[in-house]
Write a protein that holds these residues in place. Structure first.
Motif, PDB file in Angstrom:
ATOM      1  N   ALA B   3      63.910  27.313   9.843  1.00 46.08           N
ATOM      2  CA  ALA B   3      62.507  27.012   9.631  1.00 46.08           C
ATOM      3  C   ALA B   3      61.692  27.377  10.869  1.00 46.08           C
ATOM      4  O   ALA B   3      60.535  27.742  10.775  1.00 46.08           O
ATOM      5  CB  ALA B   3      62.325  25.540   9.313  1.00 46.08           C
ATOM      6  N   VAL B   4      62.334  27.275  12.046  1.00 44.25           N
ATOM      7  CA  VAL B   4      61.607  27.553  13.287  1.00 44.25           C
ATOM      8  C   VAL B   4      61.379  29.060  13.450  1.00 44.25           C
ATOM      9  O   VAL B   4      60.355  29.489  13.951  1.00 44.25           O
ATOM     10  CB  VAL B   4      62.377  26.990  14.511  1.00 44.25           C
ATOM     11  CG1 VAL B   4      61.584  27.230  15.780  1.00 44.25           C
ATOM     12  CG2 VAL B   4      62.651  25.512  14.316  1.00 44.25           C
ATOM     13  N   PRO B   6      60.999  31.835  11.063  1.00 40.31           N
ATOM     14  CA  PRO B   6      60.910  32.438   9.735  1.00 40.31           C
ATOM     15  C   PRO B   6      60.789  33.953   9.853  1.00 40.31           C
ATOM     16  O   PRO B   6      60.102  34.458  10.748  1.00 40.31           O
ATOM     17  CB  PRO B   6      59.630  31.830   9.158  1.00 40.31           C
ATOM     18  CG  PRO B   6      58.848  31.311  10.331  1.00 40.31           C
ATOM     19  CD  PRO B   6      59.734  31.272  11.526  1.00 40.31           C
ATOM     20  N   ARG B  16      47.079  28.252   8.416  1.00 39.63           N
ATOM     21  CA  ARG B  16      47.939  27.177   8.869  1.00 39.63           C
ATOM     22  C   ARG B  16      47.095  26.087   9.542  1.00 39.63           C
ATOM     23  O   ARG B  16      47.266  24.904   9.290  1.00 39.63           O
ATOM     24  CB  ARG B  16      48.975  27.743   9.834  1.00 39.63           C
ATOM     25  CG  ARG B  16      50.108  26.798  10.100  1.00 39.63           C
ATOM     26  CD  ARG B  16      51.072  27.426  11.056  1.00 39.63           C
ATOM     27  NE  ARG B  16      51.884  28.466  10.458  1.00 39.63           N
ATOM     28  CZ  ARG B  16      52.406  29.470  11.151  1.00 39.63           C
ATOM     29  NH1 ARG B  16      52.155  29.576  12.445  1.00 39.63           N
ATOM     30  NH2 ARG B  16      53.166  30.357  10.554  1.00 39.63           N
ATOM     31  N   VAL B  20      46.748  22.183   8.544  1.00 45.29           N
ATOM     32  CA  VAL B  20      47.000  21.095   9.483  1.00 45.29           C
ATOM     33  C   VAL B  20      45.811  20.150   9.519  1.00 45.29           C
ATOM     34  O   VAL B  20      45.943  18.930   9.460  1.00 45.29           O
ATOM     35  CB  VAL B  20      47.294  21.663  10.890  1.00 45.29           C
ATOM     36  CG1 VAL B  20      47.293  20.547  11.917  1.00 45.29           C
ATOM     37  CG2 VAL B  20      48.625  22.383  10.876  1.00 45.29           C
ATOM     38  N   GLY B  23      45.763  18.138   6.575  1.00 49.32           N
ATOM     39  CA  GLY B  23      46.833  17.154   6.665  1.00 49.32           C
ATOM     40  C   GLY B  23      46.405  15.926   7.437  1.00 49.32           C
ATOM     41  O   GLY B  23      46.757  14.797   7.085  1.00 49.32           O
ATOM     42  N   PHE B  24      45.627  16.141   8.474  1.00 51.03           N
ATOM     43  CA  PHE B  24      45.156  14.993   9.246  1.00 51.03           C
ATOM     44  C   PHE B  24      44.171  14.151   8.447  1.00 51.03           C
ATOM     45  O   PHE B  24      44.101  12.942   8.596  1.00 51.03           O
ATOM     46  CB  PHE B  24      44.495  15.472  10.545  1.00 51.03           C
ATOM     47  CG  PHE B  24      45.483  15.719  11.639  1.00 51.03           C
ATOM     48  CD1 PHE B  24      46.158  14.646  12.209  1.00 51.03           C
ATOM     49  CD2 PHE B  24      45.748  16.995  12.093  1.00 51.03           C
ATOM     50  CE1 PHE B  24      47.078  14.859  13.214  1.00 51.03           C
ATOM     51  CE2 PHE B  24      46.674  17.215  13.090  1.00 51.03           C
ATOM     52  CZ  PHE B  24      47.337  16.141  13.654  1.00 51.03           C
ATOM     53  N   THR B  53      33.641 -12.020 -20.337  1.00 53.54           N
ATOM     54  CA  THR B  53      34.948 -12.658 -20.174  1.00 53.54           C
ATOM     55  C   THR B  53      35.940 -12.093 -21.176  1.00 53.54           C
ATOM     56  O   THR B  53      37.114 -11.953 -20.884  1.00 53.54           O
ATOM     57  CB  THR B  53      34.836 -14.177 -20.374  1.00 53.54           C
ATOM     58  OG1 THR B  53      33.959 -14.422 -21.453  1.00 53.54           O
ATOM     59  CG2 THR B  53      34.311 -14.851 -19.137  1.00 53.54           C
ATOM     60  N   ARG B  54      35.451 -11.762 -22.355  1.00 53.28           N
ATOM     61  CA  ARG B  54      36.335 -11.230 -23.389  1.00 53.28           C
ATOM     62  C   ARG B  54      36.992  -9.918 -22.940  1.00 53.28           C
ATOM     63  O   ARG B  54      38.161  -9.657 -23.237  1.00 53.28           O
ATOM     64  CB  ARG B  54      35.534 -10.995 -24.674  1.00 53.28           C
ATOM     65  CG  ARG B  54      36.385 -10.630 -25.875  1.00 53.28           C
ATOM     66  CD  ARG B  54      35.519 -10.168 -27.018  1.00 53.28           C
ATOM     67  NE  ARG B  54      34.750 -11.262 -27.599  1.00 53.28           N
ATOM     68  CZ  ARG B  54      35.149 -11.968 -28.650  1.00 53.28           C
ATOM     69  NH1 ARG B  54      36.288 -11.682 -29.226  1.00 53.28           N
ATOM     70  NH2 ARG B  54      34.414 -12.937 -29.130  1.00 53.28           N
ATOM     71  N   PHE B  56      38.160  -9.076 -20.192  1.00 54.57           N
ATOM     72  CA  PHE B  56      39.345  -9.270 -19.373  1.00 54.57           C
ATOM     73  C   PHE B  56      40.596  -9.372 -20.229  1.00 54.57           C
ATOM     74  O   PHE B  56      41.664  -8.955 -19.828  1.00 54.57           O
ATOM     75  CB  PHE B  56      39.212 -10.541 -18.525  1.00 54.57           C
ATOM     76  CG  PHE B  56      38.359 -10.348 -17.323  1.00 54.57           C
ATOM     77  CD1 PHE B  56      38.903  -9.912 -16.131  1.00 54.57           C
ATOM     78  CD2 PHE B  56      37.007 -10.592 -17.387  1.00 54.57           C
ATOM     79  CE1 PHE B  56      38.121  -9.724 -15.020  1.00 54.57           C
ATOM     80  CE2 PHE B  56      36.210 -10.412 -16.278  1.00 54.57           C
ATOM     81  CZ  PHE B  56      36.764  -9.975 -15.095  1.00 54.57           C
ATOM     82  N   PHE B  57      40.457  -9.957 -21.386  1.00 52.03           N
ATOM     83  CA  PHE B  57      41.618 -10.161 -22.233  1.00 52.03           C
ATOM     84  C   PHE B  57      41.877  -8.966 -23.133  1.00 52.03           C
ATOM     85  O   PHE B  57      43.008  -8.527 -23.275  1.00 52.03           O
ATOM     86  CB  PHE B  57      41.441 -11.429 -23.073  1.00 52.03           C
ATOM     87  CG  PHE B  57      42.728 -11.942 -23.622  1.00 52.03           C
ATOM     88  CD1 PHE B  57      43.684 -12.480 -22.773  1.00 52.03           C
ATOM     89  CD2 PHE B  57      43.004 -11.882 -24.968  1.00 52.03           C
ATOM     90  CE1 PHE B  57      44.886 -12.947 -23.263  1.00 52.03           C
ATOM     91  CE2 PHE B  57      44.199 -12.349 -25.472  1.00 52.03           C
ATOM     92  CZ  PHE B  57      45.144 -12.885 -24.613  1.00 52.03           C
ATOM     93  N   TYR B 266      26.223 -12.513  -7.463  1.00 49.22           N
ATOM     94  CA  TYR B 266      27.218 -13.581  -7.581  1.00 49.22           C
ATOM     95  C   TYR B 266      26.895 -14.474  -8.767  1.00 49.22           C
ATOM     96  O   TYR B 266      27.761 -14.821  -9.564  1.00 49.22           O
ATOM     97  CB  TYR B 266      27.248 -14.401  -6.288  1.00 49.22           C
ATOM     98  CG  TYR B 266      28.212 -15.557  -6.314  1.00 49.22           C
ATOM     99  CD1 TYR B 266      29.552 -15.379  -5.982  1.00 49.22           C
ATOM    100  CD2 TYR B 266      27.794 -16.833  -6.695  1.00 49.22           C
ATOM    101  CE1 TYR B 266      30.438 -16.437  -6.018  1.00 49.22           C
ATOM    102  CE2 TYR B 266      28.678 -17.894  -6.732  1.00 49.22           C
ATOM    103  CZ  TYR B 266      29.995 -17.690  -6.389  1.00 49.22           C
ATOM    104  OH  TYR B 266      30.881 -18.737  -6.431  1.00 49.22           O
ATOM    105  N   GLN B 267      25.609 -14.831  -8.891  1.00 51.81           N
ATOM    106  CA  GLN B 267      25.209 -15.721  -9.982  1.00 51.81           C
ATOM    107  C   GLN B 267      25.453 -15.076 -11.348  1.00 51.81           C
ATOM    108  O   GLN B 267      25.974 -15.717 -12.255  1.00 51.81           O
ATOM    109  CB  GLN B 267      23.734 -16.104  -9.833  1.00 51.81           C
ATOM    110  CG  GLN B 267      23.328 -17.202 -10.812  1.00 51.81           C
ATOM    111  CD  GLN B 267      21.864 -17.569 -10.723  1.00 51.81           C
ATOM    112  OE1 GLN B 267      21.303 -17.613  -9.637  1.00 51.81           O
ATOM    113  NE2 GLN B 267      21.243 -17.812 -11.848  1.00 51.81           N
ATOM    114  N   PHE B 270      29.612 -14.726 -11.632  1.00 48.72           N
ATOM    115  CA  PHE B 270      30.546 -15.841 -11.563  1.00 48.72           C
ATOM    116  C   PHE B 270      29.962 -17.160 -12.018  1.00 48.72           C
ATOM    117  O   PHE B 270      30.658 -18.154 -12.093  1.00 48.72           O
ATOM    118  CB  PHE B 270      31.118 -15.947 -10.151  1.00 48.72           C
ATOM    119  CG  PHE B 270      31.854 -14.706  -9.758  1.00 48.72           C
ATOM    120  CD1 PHE B 270      32.956 -14.301 -10.486  1.00 48.72           C
ATOM    121  CD2 PHE B 270      31.426 -13.928  -8.711  1.00 48.72           C
ATOM    122  CE1 PHE B 270      33.630 -13.146 -10.152  1.00 48.72           C
ATOM    123  CE2 PHE B 270      32.096 -12.768  -8.375  1.00 48.72           C
ATOM    124  CZ  PHE B 270      33.196 -12.379  -9.102  1.00 48.72           C
TER     125      PHE B 270
END
Lengths: 424, 306
Positions: B3-4, B6, B16, B20, B23-24, B53-54, B56-57, B266-267, B270
């Motif tokens: 591989a080193v 080729p 290449r 690279v 890849g990062f 709610t329904r 979810f099920f 939120y209100q 939930f």
């Protein structure tokens, strides 16, 4: 050198998917879902032999002591009598519905699920609960409010062993000192609250907080005057809100009522900052911490003499979620039956200072707990919050606390505040 | 070994390098997509669905187009909620930043005990929010709160203001508490920024005979600009989404006086189980954040260009 390090990075990058895949692999095999599934099947096999290895999952919100221990003991005892063991999980009260919904979508609902009674219809409507008639359970002989709260579209989905409500607490010493009679009507409440207001002490404390706690405290006033939650833009509801607005405007109740929850209200009462309060029996243990406090509990005053108070029904109902596993569901139903035996109801209600829900045990209960006489009277006519509107209740309840805030803090005329809220 | 060395390089050096570089980026990309992209897209999607709610099920949530947005924007307090959000953010940022900067400047001078005092300053940031809000709720109580007791004893007022239960003050109270919580964050970052300014520049200005005001406007402020931008962008993003402080202090009340987009979301989700409307409100909140982020990034770029 450069080429080599570049090569190394390429190798790392190429290896990444493998690593990720490996992670995914361990996730799959190590997931609790699989574990549960395997223990489920072993449970089923054992169930056929004699259901001894069956462990039922139970979820409730009794995280605080002493309730935590009471329910653990009760469930363990019932489990032992049914022949199953119990794995109980207590989650904070404001999270239980969210948790149940998550579990519903993940297919990991517990075998026995406790819900605050106004949430039952919301969950039953999703199809996540099993009708109790499938297990031969009926609510005959239970308080009418309890039956309403746990019934959705004609089917019973939950049973509630104990219930509570709210009533008027008053400081006996202060009333005696000021020579004030215990108020029974709204007019008497107005004048008593004003007379009892003195210096740092308000006549009365209640919660008008911008959440369902405020709504819950307002309901007995609204309902006893013939108001209904389906339309709050009515003179009946306006009169009830006017009473609260008058109490705040006259200085007989603090402006802070719009921020106080019921625990805050209790603190005010205990600190002598309020001569009367609206609250529930769950405060008894807290109030008992101060033995010098002499207080009495009576039903909430009604608009006129002769009308009876209609209070909201409190307490939690226990349901059997549809987990698809017949053996486990049947066992859960047995636990539910056990929790509603006469003796169990009496014992639990006495321990928790709440009221049993079976009409047949109420007399015996009051004999054992004379201090609960007022509440026992109140819950017999108590009304379920979801009784009228079902799953539409949360929206209606929000309109009510919205109007409370507008009127008590925003200075809007009660009738107008209610009209605005109903319109929204 | 093979591989080193080729025999035939399959990649040209250029390609290449690109690989690279990619890849990062890949791990970060995967992380962001998994933990930010997925919930974000899910939330956007949820905002267009009747998610109850329904759902979810059953897993079913019918597509309703813009209905949720119409419901949210048509809500009669929507305008007030938007203004509350803007006021809450603007006032909090101004207060936090000004006080944070003053404290940072003050601590730049070394004096006995300055190090330990700087540590003490972080305490309000270290206490769990829900605990400090609970304490503030006590202190701001109209009748028994320590703040009103002090006000009543040092001013001719017979009774202090109802901080949390008046529609005109509730938002102010939330802002004050949020400023208190935000000061350490601002002070710590700005202090670090000040440490980065080279001492030589100040020495030179002293030699040139610059006044302390000139030193600040000509040296400290321009050199602190990059830090300031970061502090402000992060500050806005942190503040606009504040939920726990408001929920703990006023619950958004009374009468929507301190309700912001975050507490409204939120209100919806939930308390009323209208998950679609909650998601729609959350998406609007993201738009607001995005707007601020773009504005500040532009400002930042301009200052770099200069």
């Amino acid at each position: 050198m450069k080429v080599q390090s570049a090569r190394k990075s390429v190798a790392i990058v190429l290896a990444l998917p493998l690593v990720l895949a490996a992670c995914g692999g361990t996730d799959d095999t190590g997931s609790t879902g699989q574990d549960e599934a395997s223990s489920d099947s072993s449970g089923e096999q054992a169930g056929e032999e004699g259901s001894e290895a069956l462990t039922l999952n139970v979820m409730d919100y009794y995280t605080a002591e002493p309730d935590n221990t009471f329910y653990q003991e009760l469930l363990d005892e019932c489990g032992a009598s049914v022949g199953v063991s119990i794995s109980r999980e207590a989650v904070p009260g404001d999270q239980i519905v969210q948790r149940a919904l998550q579990q519903a979508s993940a297919g990991t609902l517990p075998d026995l699920l406790m819900l605050d009674n106004p949430n039952l219809m919301e969950i039953a409507a999703t199809g996540a609960l099993t009708p109790l008639s499938e297990f031969g359970i009926s609510a005959d002989g239970f308080l009418p409010g309890v039956v309403d709260a746990s019934t959705y579209e004609g089917e019973l989905y939950g049973l509630q062993p104990i219930t509570n409500s709210i009533a008027l607490f008053y400081n006996e010493d202060v009333l005696a000192e000021e020579g004030v009679e215990v108020p029974q009507t709204w007019d008497e409440l107005r004048s008593a609250a004003e007379e009892l207001t003195d210096g740092d002490r308000y006549g009365i404390a209640f919660s008008a907080k911008a959440d369902f706690e405020g709504t819950w405290q307002f309901l007995p006033f609204m309902w006893s005057n013939g108001g209904n939650e389906d339309n709050i833009n009515t003179p009946e509801v306006a009169e009830a809100l006017q009473l609260w607005a008058d109490l705040v405007a006259s200085g007989a109740a603090s402006e802070s009522v719009v921020t106080w929850g019921q625990a805050d209200v209790n603190e005010q009462f205990m600190a002598g900052q309020a001569a009367m309060m609206i609250n529930g029996p769950w405060q008894f243990p807290v109030l008992a911490e101060d033995p010098s406090l002499n207080y009495e509990v009576v039903p909430i005053p009604t608009p006129n003499t002769g009308t009876s108070v209609v209070s909201p029904l409190g307490g939690e109902t226990w349901t059997v979620p549809d987990t698809g596993d017949e053996a486990r569901m049947a066992a859960a139903a047995e636990i539910l039956k056990c929790m509603n035996e006469d003796e169990v109801q009496l014992d639990l209600a006495t321990k928790r200072q709440t009221v049993p829900t079976k009409l047949s045990v109420l007399d015996e209960f009051v004999e054992l707990n004379p201090n609960m006489e007022g509440f026992t009277e109140v819950v017999q006519t108590a009304r379920a919050r979801t009784g009228l509107l079902g799953t539409e209740w949360p929206a209606a309840g929000a309109r009510i606390y919205e109007a409370l805030g507008q009127s008590l803090a925003g200075g809007v005329d009660p009738a107008e505040a209610l009209a605005q809220a109903q319109g929204s | 070994m093979g591989a080193v060395t080729p025999a035939k390089p399959r990649f040209t050096p250029n390609r290449r390098t690109t690989l690279v570089q990619l890849g990062f980026v890949l791990p970060a990309f995967v992380y962001v997509m998994l933990f930010f992209g997925y919930p974000l897209i899910n939330n956007l999607n949820m905002g267009f669905r009747d998610y109850t709610t329904r759902s979810f099920f059953t897993g079913e949530a019918p597509w309703v187009g813009l209905d949720n947005y119409q419901a949210v924007i048509g809500f009669q307090y929507f305008e007030r909620i938007v203004f509350n959000t803007l006021w809450f953010t603007a006032l909090s940022i101004v207060g936090q930043f000004t006080l944070g900067l003053l404290i940072a400047l003050y601590f730049r001078r070394q004096f006995p005990g300055s190090q330990s005092l700087r540590g003490v300053l972080l305490i309000s940031w270290l206490i769990p929010l829900i605990a400090s809000t609970a304490v503030w709720r006590w202190m701001l109580d109209k009748d028994n709160g320590v703040i009103n007791q002090i006000l009543e004893s040092v001013t001719p007022l017979s009774s202090g203001p109802s901080w949390l239960s008046s529609t005109s003050l509730a938002l102010v109270a939330c802002v004050l508490v949020n400023i208190w919580i935000g000061i350490p964050f601002n002070a710590a970052l700005l202090y670090a920024g000040l440490q980065d300014i080279p001492k030589e520049v100040y020495e030179a200005s002293t030699v040139d005979g610059a006044s302390s005001l000139q030193t600040f406007t000509k040296i400290t402020w321009p050199l602190l600009r990059p830090t300031v931008t970061v502090v402000l962008v992060l500050g806005v993003v942190y503040t606009v989404k504040v939920l726990d402080i408001i929920l703990g202090l006023t619950g958004g009340g009374p009468a929507y006086a301190s309700q912001t987009l975050a507490t409204q979301a939120y209100q919806f989700s939930f308390e009323q189980f209208e998950f679609g409307q909650g998601a729609a409100t959350g998406n609007l909140l993201m738009l607001v954040t995005l707007f601020f982020a773009v504005v500040y990034l532009r400002l930042n770029r301009r200052s770099v260009d200069e």
